[in-house]
Design an enzyme around this catalytic site. Structure first.
Site, short mmCIF file in Angstrom:
data_model
loop_
_atom_site.label_atom_id
_atom_site.label_comp_id
_atom_site.label_asym_id
_atom_site.label_seq_id
_atom_site.Cartn_x
_atom_site.Cartn_y
_atom_site.Cartn_z
N CYS A 1 39.00 50.06 38.47
CA CYS A 1 39.31 48.88 39.29
C CYS A 1 40.78 48.78 39.65
CB CYS A 1 38.83 47.63 38.58
SG CYS A 1 37.06 47.69 38.27
N HIS B 1 44.84 39.80 40.13
CA HIS B 1 43.65 40.64 39.98
C HIS B 1 42.41 39.74 39.90
CE1 HIS B 1 41.33 44.18 39.24
NE2 HIS B 1 40.92 43.77 38.06
N HIS C 1 34.51 41.62 43.90
CA HIS C 1 35.38 42.62 43.27
C HIS C 1 35.01 43.98 43.87
CE1 HIS C 1 37.67 45.02 40.70
NE2 HIS C 1 37.34 44.55 39.51
#
Lengths: 401, 83, 350
Positions: free
Chosen positions: A157, A290, A327
């Protein structure tokens, strides 16, 4: 920085995106201002898990081509990457033979895995043929006719933040003048099921910093940006959205999946990104955190932001992008970079998605907007499994700090 | 289907074996994470093995309580009934 | 355009079937015998039992390399230590097993300890807590060239001041069983194992460690076999622009159109030196080229000459590492890499 290196400062001159908000950066920005997307049920077979939604790219926005590359069938991920790459180069005004000199840095984790999952899910209809997972970079390189380096980057990620660091180093060192840097990830049973198993998947939606957040929710898509040296951009008369003024990396070196509760390394990444950019914390006018919607991660990042920005955190607008596009895994850092470039160039910060905020996350999420960007810089974070952090800072082009 | 609850000794033997420890290194009240540096995923993995072995299914909320041999023993005893 | 950054290599670690030492890295790739890798021998201590095989290979290679370097590695502050590792197939079998479990039983039956390894980058990520690497821990993944790309990206990151020492290399597991059985071409021998080089900036003070040699890596892309000749020529020119040409070429190539075109284009760059053709591991894999680099750096006399290790993917990636062993008789002093202003700033970060 001294004037000697000014010509090598990397600026963003082209943007391209395929996301749940559709194809193209124009529609993307308008949809962010309008509040983003809603998640949908994923239509994969055998989705035997609790959380079965994602922020999906609309079917019409997924390009049909290229279908294959060097004998490998290409799934939606590399096809979206190619579409975003072509948009970014067109946007930058780099065409024809000039594209041969464009290096490619491509972030991807699950990559082309969907091709294997389709065969597996179809039962006996066909066993999965071997395909490299990281084939999107080559598909992009071929589509644009690149003859320069083509680097594939993992790091889950935070892949996007690391791809940006490599691209920035390529330009600052003089190894390359133009780099197409991006990332793409898609819909996989294994990715969804894995997060589901770890209790890190929210079955409702992605709600960073919300009191009732219950994990993250994925979105698919591809984001690509053109990064070039200031000299190169100036020479060809290109307009720049922003300067990628600083990129820093760090690693918790601790737990496989959970962030360090002290956030010492995330704090260091943010501070070093600012130092690299020659910025003070009070010159940052917006942060794209984030912020995945995972209980511990959002609380830890909130504390980390407070360590870096002190009491000023109360007046520092955050934009929690994942509440609007999900995401996007490896692509999250590039979507953040692209969004930050739009925020800098238009001096506007979209309002956040409505939420009831968790008091443990003491950050400011403006719900009314868009707000004006009052200070020159935007900072963005990416974090990942393995404790891999990256932070980067964008400013107006031409040293408007 | 349901088996009798394990004794504390049986549980310690299980964790000693799986975590490659010795009895001395694993007192009943030693905390897996704090005292032994065992990450949460490994603890979760071992609890899954215990679930299978004893035919129980623990709720996710209960996982957070399983911080030591004593704690695991208490949770499993409550569920299976003390022998 | 400036050429690629060079780095100094002070430690080597190598684990593969039939290969337990760096100086055997040039040996053949046998089909692995069962039990060829013994965890207890390679990784004494606890906490390794539940790790996937590739993770164990990588930890074992890194441990050996760190020991080889010694105090100059362990003495570097954690914030300045890092890893850069290439892989193509690590976790391939696990991902397939996970998907089968989800399809047949549901996600609730997945192993919590193994689930993170669905992300290929978790293999290299395990190095960070093991060796307290807080600089960065990055995975490269391009087909066939990811290992050489890791060396290239390590050199660039060192030059940019992102770390003072990098564990760089590659790790591979074989492709998944279904992928192997469904492909007409023979998959064995696949790339299995790990290779790690301990890398420092070329111009950093030598801190008591043995210097094995120097590496510089350059890469390019060929958008089709017709472009190979011109791309290769430009890449070669930029790679050897300020030093003597390699005396030998190790070409790790497959039987694709790109592979054949690269093989045909190499003789004009060999300048009368030898070319060793090394068949690429079938089913992808990026370890074999790094094995050649390790082997050239570790080889006793004769075979340790200045060598270009070439790798290309069927998809268009092309990377070349120029290996200069410390004892290479033809070695001229390498010019000092001139850091840019920004890298100087970073290099002086506390």
């Amino acid at each position: 920085m001294t004037s000697g290196s000014d010509g090598r400062r990397p600026v963003l001159t082209g943007l391209g995106a395929v996301s749940c908000l559709g194809a193209g950066v124009g529609p993307y920005w308008n949809a962010l201002l309008a509040g983003g997307a809603a998640p949908r049920e994923v239509d994969l077979p055998h989705l035997n898990m609790r959380a079965t939604r994602m922020y999906r790219v609309p079917g019409a926005a997924v390009p049909e081509h290229p279908r294959r590359h060097a004998g490998v069938p290409l799934g939606a991920v590399p096809r979206m990457a190619v579409a975003a790459a072509l948009e970014a180069l067109d946007d930058a005004g780099i065409a024809g033979p000039d594209r041969a000199d464009v290096a490619v840095v491509m972030g991807s984790e699950m990559g082309n895995a969907s091709v294997q999952e389709e065969r597996r899910g179809a039962g006996g209809a066909g066993r999965p043929r071997w395909t490299p997972l990281a084939v999107a970079g080559a598909a992009v390189g071929t589509a644009i006719g690149s003859r320069r380096g083509n680097i594939g980057v993992g790091n889950a990620c935070s892949a996007g933040g690391y791809a940006l660091g490599i691209a920035s180093d390529l330009i600052r060192s003089g190894e390359a003048s133009v780099v197409l840097v991006g990332a793409a990830d898609g819909v996989t049973r294994v990715g969804m099921g894995g997060f589901d198993r770890l209790g890190a998947a929210d079955p409702q939606r992605c709600r960073p910093f919300a009191r009732d957040r219950a994990g993250t929710m994925f979105g698919d898509g591809a984001a690509m940006v053109v990064l070039e040296s200031t000299t190169h951009a100036r020479r060809r008369g290109a307009r720049a959205y922003a300067e990628l003024a600083g990129v820093a990396w760090s690693c918790d070196a601790r737990h496989p999946t959970a962030p360090d509760p002290d956030a010492a390394q995330l704090v260091r990444a943010m501070r070093e990104a600012l130092a690299d950019a020659g910025l003070r914390p009070d010159q940052v006018g917006c942060v794209l955190p984030h912020a995945t919607g995972t209980a511990l991660n959002d609380a830890v990042e909130s504390r980390a932001l407070r360590q870096v920005f002190g009491p000023g955190t109360d007046r520092l607008p955050l934009f929690a992008l994942k509440a609007m596009i999900g995401h996007t895994s490896a692509a999250a850092g590039i979507f953040a970079c692209l969004t930050a470039a739009l925020v800098v160039s238009r001096a506007r910060i979209p309002a956040n998605a409505p939420l009831e905020q968790d008091p443990d996350c003491a950050v400011w999420l403006p719900l009314e907007g868009p707000l004006r960007l009052e200070r020159p810089a935007v900072l963005a974070n990416t974090c990942a499994f393995g404790g891999n952090n990256s932070s980067f800072a964008l400013t107006g082009p031409g040293g408007t700090t | 289907m349901t088996k009798p609850a394990p004794t504390r000794e049986e549980l310690r033997d299980f964790f000693v074996e799986e975590l490659e420890l010795t009895d001395e290194l694993l007192p009943y009240d030693a905390e897996f994470a704090v005292d032994l540096g065992i990450d949460s995923l490994t603890t979760m993995e071992l609890v899954v093995q215990l679930e299978k072995r004893y035919g129980v299914r623990l709720a996710e909320a209960e996982f957070a309580e399983l911080t030591s041999v004593n704690a695991v023993h208490a949770v499993l005893s409550a569920r299976l009934g003390t022998a | 355009m400036s050429g690629p950054a060079r780095m100094r290599v002070t430690g080597l670690g190598m684990i593969a079937p039939g290969v337990d030492r760096p100086d055997r890295a040039l040996g053949p790739r046998p089909v692995p015998a069962p039990g060829w890798f013994r965890v207890a021998d390679a990784l004494p201590g606890r906490g390794y039992r539940r790790l996937p095989a590739g993770c164990l290979y990588l930890l074992a290679a890194a441990r050996a390399a760190a020991i080889d370097t010694g105090a100059s590695f362990t003495g570097t502050p954690a914030d300045r230590r890092a890893a850069m590792v290439g892989t193509n197939n690590a976790g391939a079998a696990l991902i397939e097993e996970f998907d089968r479990t989800i399809i047949d039983l549901g996600a609730a039956e997945l192993s919590p300890a193994h689930v993170p390894y669905m992300a290929m980058s978790m293999f290299a990520a395990r190095l960070a807590p093991e060796h307290r690497l807080r600089g960065f821990d990055l995975t490269t993944n391009s087909p066939a060239v990811a290992g050489l790309d890791a060396l290239q990206s390590a050199a660039r990151a060192l030059a940019a001041g992102r770390a003072s020492v990098v564990l760089a290399g590659a790790v591979e597991e074989p492709p998944s069983p279904a992928q192997r059985s469904s492909t007409p071409t023979a998959f064995a021998p696949a790339d299995i194992g790990a290779a790690i080089l301990v890398c420092e900036p070329e111009d950093a003070p030598v801190d008591g460690a043995t210097v094995h040699g120097y590496c510089a890596t350059h890469s390019a892309f060929v958008p089709g076999p017709d472009h190979v000749r011109t791309v290769l020529a430009a890449l070669w020119r930029e790679l050897v622009h300020d030093g003597p040409p390699p005396r030998h070429i190790d070409a790790v190539l497959d039987d694709s159109a790109i592979g054949a075109a690269v093989a045909a284009g190499l003789p004009e760059h060999a300048r009368g030196g030898g070319i060793t053709a090394v068949p690429a591991a079938s089913g992808g894999g990026c370890l074999t080229p790094v094995r050649r680099v390790v082997g050239r750096l570790a080889a006793p006399d004769g075979r340790g000459e200045r060598t270009a290790v070439v790798a290309a993917s069927a998809h268009g990636h092309l990377s070349v590492t120029l290996v200069t062993p410390a004892g290479d008789p033809g070695r001229r002093p390498l010019p000092v890499h001139t850091p840019t202003t920004s890298t100087t700033t970073k290099g002086h970060r506390p």
